[in-house]
Write a protein that holds these residues in place. Structure first.
Motif, PDB file in Angstrom:
ATOM      1  N   ASP A 224      68.121  86.877  49.069  1.00  0.00           N
ATOM      2  CA  ASP A 224      68.854  87.537  50.159  1.00  0.00           C
ATOM      3  C   ASP A 224      68.643  89.052  50.047  1.00  0.00           C
ATOM      4  N   LYS A 225      67.492  89.483  50.509  1.00  0.00           N
ATOM      5  CA  LYS A 225      67.077  90.877  50.307  1.00  0.00           C
ATOM      6  C   LYS A 225      68.016  91.886  50.956  1.00  0.00           C
ATOM      7  N   ASP A 226      68.553  91.555  52.120  1.00  0.00           N
ATOM      8  CA  ASP A 226      69.421  92.511  52.805  1.00  0.00           C
ATOM      9  C   ASP A 226      70.902  92.333  52.452  1.00  0.00           C
ATOM     10  N   LEU A 227      71.187  91.385  51.549  1.00  0.00           N
ATOM     11  CA  LEU A 227      72.549  91.184  51.033  1.00  0.00           C
ATOM     12  C   LEU A 227      73.570  90.916  52.137  1.00  0.00           C
ATOM     13  N   ASP A 228      73.125  90.195  53.173  1.00  0.00           N
ATOM     14  CA  ASP A 228      74.068  89.894  54.252  1.00  0.00           C
ATOM     15  C   ASP A 228      74.694  88.510  54.100  1.00  0.00           C
ATOM     16  N   GLY A 229      74.339  87.795  53.025  1.00  0.00           N
ATOM     17  CA  GLY A 229      74.918  86.477  52.781  1.00  0.00           C
ATOM     18  C   GLY A 229      74.191  85.335  53.451  1.00  0.00           C
ATOM     19  N   TYR A 230      73.035  85.620  54.081  1.00  0.00           N
ATOM     20  CA  TYR A 230      72.258  84.593  54.771  1.00  0.00           C
ATOM     21  C   TYR A 230      70.773  84.806  54.507  1.00  0.00           C
ATOM     22  N   LEU A 231      70.032  83.695  54.483  1.00  0.00           N
ATOM     23  CA  LEU A 231      68.576  83.789  54.412  1.00  0.00           C
ATOM     24  C   LEU A 231      68.022  83.754  55.827  1.00  0.00           C
ATOM     25  N   ASN A 232      67.470  84.874  56.275  1.00  0.00           N
ATOM     26  CA  ASN A 232      66.821  84.874  57.582  1.00  0.00           C
ATOM     27  C   ASN A 232      65.422  84.281  57.449  1.00  0.00           C
ATOM     28  N   PHE A 233      64.694  84.252  58.536  1.00  0.00           N
ATOM     29  CA  PHE A 233      63.388  83.583  58.519  1.00  0.00           C
ATOM     30  C   PHE A 233      62.426  84.240  57.537  1.00  0.00           C
ATOM     31  N   ASP A 234      62.376  85.564  57.526  1.00  0.00           N
ATOM     32  CA  ASP A 234      61.461  86.252  56.613  1.00  0.00           C
ATOM     33  C   ASP A 234      61.825  85.982  55.151  1.00  0.00           C
ATOM     34  N   GLU A 235      63.118  85.990  54.843  1.00  0.00           N
ATOM     35  CA  GLU A 235      63.555  85.726  53.467  1.00  0.00           C
ATOM     36  C   GLU A 235      63.260  84.282  53.078  1.00  0.00           C
ATOM     37  N   PHE A 236      63.437  83.368  54.031  1.00  0.00           N
ATOM     38  CA  PHE A 236      63.117  81.959  53.782  1.00  0.00           C
ATOM     39  C   PHE A 236      61.620  81.785  53.536  1.00  0.00           C
ATOM     40  N   CYS A 237      60.816  82.504  54.307  1.00  0.00           N
ATOM     41  CA  CYS A 237      59.357  82.437  54.130  1.00  0.00           C
ATOM     42  C   CYS A 237      58.941  82.960  52.757  1.00  0.00           C
ATOM     43  N   ASP A 238      59.557  84.056  52.327  1.00  0.00           N
ATOM     44  CA  ASP A 238      59.236  84.600  51.007  1.00  0.00           C
ATOM     45  C   ASP A 238      59.569  83.589  49.909  1.00  0.00           C
ATOM     46  N   LEU A 239      60.715  82.932  50.037  1.00  0.00           N
ATOM     47  CA  LEU A 239      61.089  81.899  49.068  1.00  0.00           C
ATOM     48  C   LEU A 239      60.100  80.744  49.106  1.00  0.00           C
ATOM     49  N   HIS A 240      59.745  80.315  50.289  1.00  0.00           N
ATOM     50  CA  HIS A 240      58.812  79.197  50.465  1.00  0.00           C
ATOM     51  C   HIS A 240      57.455  79.528  49.841  1.00  0.00           C
ATOM     52  N   MET A 241      56.977  80.746  50.060  1.00  0.00           N
ATOM     53  CA  MET A 241      55.693  81.160  49.500  1.00  0.00           C
ATOM     54  C   MET A 241      55.750  81.223  47.976  1.00  0.00           C
TER      55      MET A 241
END
Length: 667
Positions: A224-241
């Motif tokens: 959760d790079k932006d610390l907003d409490g949610y995984l957005n699409f870009d953060e989900f993609c980074d995790l997936h990669m």
């Protein structure tokens, strides 16, 4: 993380349940008649995997449906698998192989051998102290008459055993004769080691285990790079990669959110759209994977963040191997500085230029807490803080430079905890060149160093000489008149500006009651770049302490560069009651006279800091008893030769100038 290269599977069970036939069918891909009683050990490598095994792995690997490539096979199956056939009558060989094995493939084929699982086999394994996962295999399913009731019969057989014996990792019904589920049974044996379900899921409770939830929460926090409490699409993609070597698609992301929203409903945004995957949703998602038997996905995530089968972080992940010469020091590299700056900016949520207690707590959430070394250094009093006591960026970087200098392994450990993602945390560090020594005039001294940015200085001096006030002035630019004796050692670090604008970090240490122990400790003295000998210029008895100290520890201190400092110079200077006055003493040591400074004089403080760094950088200029290099002797003939050469050079230049001028005038 790398999985175990070789997995050993021991096949157990009563006579005539079909153990050898199962192994032969697995290897040959077809049923073999008239098998020998016990097969020799068989090794299966990646190259030997049949298409049917690859199909099984591909169909069970995860919910992301990413293609299984050769590069990614090691994430799901070991490089080699050794299958050991056994006979119940050969107890000696059975016990020997059992000690070497990783997983037990336990086979039965009828009601009698089924009853023997709970009455004989599992109790016997427990009595032997065996703590291995068990894959239970009901062989000869081709003998079942009513296929419509097979699922119900299988459930009735397996559930009591699964509930009673936690060692049983998985159950499967198969037929060696029909080659039905044989490959699946073999894969379950491998998976029991490479992706065990027991550490992450409690089948009786039907929920993820607390240690797995804690690990997944840490993963979510780091993603959760932006610390907003949610995984957005870009953060989900980074995790997936990171976990699966492949970017996720938007449709996969929407499908994941849709699956979660069927059970829990995150608070929607103003436009009615989901904010993304919440922490609870992320935990729920992995629970669903475990319930569906697709916990490879969860392990793919956990292993990409350094977790082992015990859900602890891998030692190789926390402490990567790094070779450091004993005479070298370790500092942050430019990559390390950038990571630490980004970390500070990310968690300074109120943008006030300081990390308050709450922000520090959030920053260290994915770690065991503030490093033990920091507590020993009395953090945050070891660095520059703002007027509210919050850690500034200047102090934050100084603290990490201090940590890296004293114990780079702590820095490596916390880089891993904090999510440094450059492939290897060693990239965040820089190893300086080894400090070398030279001998001149019968005296050993240190050679110059030019590749270091962090320097360590010991403050030595008698009680009430002003060392503590000096440290306060070093950090805060001000000092207190209240005297409190230093008992515990104190250390602090700060960046200073040298001549020409170059920045470096200076670490000052006041040794306290540990002074005698440290001054006889060679490894600690080797860490020291320069010693600052302090005395109170207004106290007539202060300088004698330094004379006695140097005499007592002469053999330990003689090689270390030093600077003498007269503190409290704003007070009336007193004649020292010692055999020799400070100026004479330092001149006899071939050193500069003591620098008179006051904690109230900012200019004098800055001059001292620069002088300390100069002494650390060029040790020969500040080593006691080391004569300066004499100017080379020139005899009369050599002087005349130089004079003639110089005159000739001047005349040549003048002639060229006259020649060029005449050419220009002729034009």
């Amino acid at each position: 993380m790398d999985l175990k290269d070789t997995v050993r599977v021991i096949v157990c069970g009563d006579d005539s349940v079909g153990k050898s036939t199962l192994i032969a069918t697995l290897v040959k891909g077809e049923y073999i008649h008239n098998m020998q009683n016990v097969l020799p050990p068989i090794t299966i490598s990646h190259e030997d995997y049949s298409e049917s095994l690859i199909d099984v792995i591909s169909s069970t690997k995860s919910d992301y449906n990413e293609p299984l490539t050769d590069r990614r096979v090691s994430k799901y199956i070991p490089r080699k698998t050794v299958i050991i056939d056994t006979s119940p009558s050969d107890t000696v060989n059975f016990q020997k192989e059992l000690k070497r094995s990783d997983v037990i493939w336990l086979v039965y084929s009828d009601h009698y051998t089924y009853e023997r699982i709970s009455l004989h086999w599992v109790p016997m394994l427990r009595s032997m102290g065996v703590n291995l996962p068990i894959v239970l295999c009901a062989n000869k399913s081709d003998l079942l008459d009513d296929s419509t009731n097979m699922k119900a019969q299988t459930s009735d057989e397996f559930l009591p055993l699964l509930n009673e014996f936690k060692e049983i990792e998985a159950c499967v019904r198969c037929s060696a004769k029909l080659n039905d589920n044989v490959v699946e049974a073999f894969y379950l044996c491998q998976r029991a080691i490479t992706h065990p379900i027991s550490p992450i899921f409690d089948s009786k409770e039907g929920n993820l285990k607390p240690s797995a939830i804690a690990a997944l929460k840490r993963v979510f926090f780091l993603c959760d790079k932006d610390l907003d409490g949610y995984l957005n699409f870009d953060e989900f993609c980074d995790l997936h990669m990171k976990a699966f070597d492949k970017r996720a698609t938007e449709s996969e992301y929407r499908d994941v959110i849709k699956n979660i929203d069927r059970i829990i409903y995150p608070e929607p945004t103003a436009d009615g759209k989901s904010r993304g995957i919440s922490e609870d949703g992320f935990i729920l998602l992995n629970k669903l994977y475990a319930e569906r038997g697709r916990h490879e996905t969860t392990w793919g995530i956990l292993r990409s963040f350094g977790y082992t089968n015990s859900l602890s972080l891998n030692d190789k992940f926390l402490y990567p191997k790094i070779d450091v010469n004993p005479d070298s020091s370790v500092e942050l590299s430019p990559t390390g500085y950038r990571f630490m700056v980004d970390l500070f900016v990310k968690f300074d949520k109120d943008n006030d230029g300081g990390l308050n207690e709450k922000e520090l707590k959030n920053l260290f959430y994915p770690t065991p807490g503030i490093p033990k070394l920091w507590k020993e250094c009395q953090f945050p009093s070891s660095i520059v803080c703002n007027e509210y006591g919050y850690v500034t960026l200047q102090g934050w970087l100084a603290q990490w430079n201090l940590t890296t200098f004293l114990d780079y392994k702590t820095t490596l450990e916390y880089l891993a905890y904090l999510g440094f993602d450059e492939g290897n945390s060693i990239k965040a560090l820089k190893i300086t060149k080894p400090r070398k020594k030279r001998q001149k005039q019968g005296k050993i001294y240190r050679q110059p160093i030019y590749d270091r940015n962090v320097f360590n200085c010991f403050l030595l001096g008698g009680p009430q000489s002003g060392k503590t006030s000096f440290l306060e002035a070093f950090l805060k630019g001000s000092y207190s008149d209240v005297y409190s004796p230093t008992i515990q050692p104190r250390i602090c670090a700060k960046d200073i500006e040298l001549r020409g604008g170059k920045q470096c970090y200076l670490i000052l240490e006041e040794l306290g009651e540990l002074e005698p122990a440290i001054l006889t400790n060679k490894s600690r003295l080797d860490q020291c770049d320069v010693i600052c000998y302090c005395y109170d210029s207004s106290d007539p008895t202060s300088f004698q302490y330094l004379i006695d100290l140097r005499e007592k520890y002469q053999e330990f201190l003689s090689e270390i560069p030093c600077v003498f400092v007269a503190l409290k110079a704003d007070l009336d200077k007193q004649q020292q009651r010692s055999d020799v006055q400070p100026e004479t003493y330092t001149n006899d040591l071939l050193l500069n006279s003591p620098l008179h400074i006051s904690s109230a004089w900012t200019t004098s403080l800055n001059e001292l800091f620069i002088q300390l760094v100069d002494a650390a950088t060029l040790p020969s200029s500040a080593t006691a008893g080391l004569e300066k290099e004499p100017e080379p002797f020139l005899d009369e003939n050599y002087k005349h030769l130089l004079l003639a050469g110089g005159t000739l050079s001047v005349m040549t230049l003048v002639s060229l100038w006259i020649w060029k001028s005449s050419l220009q005038s002729s034009r």
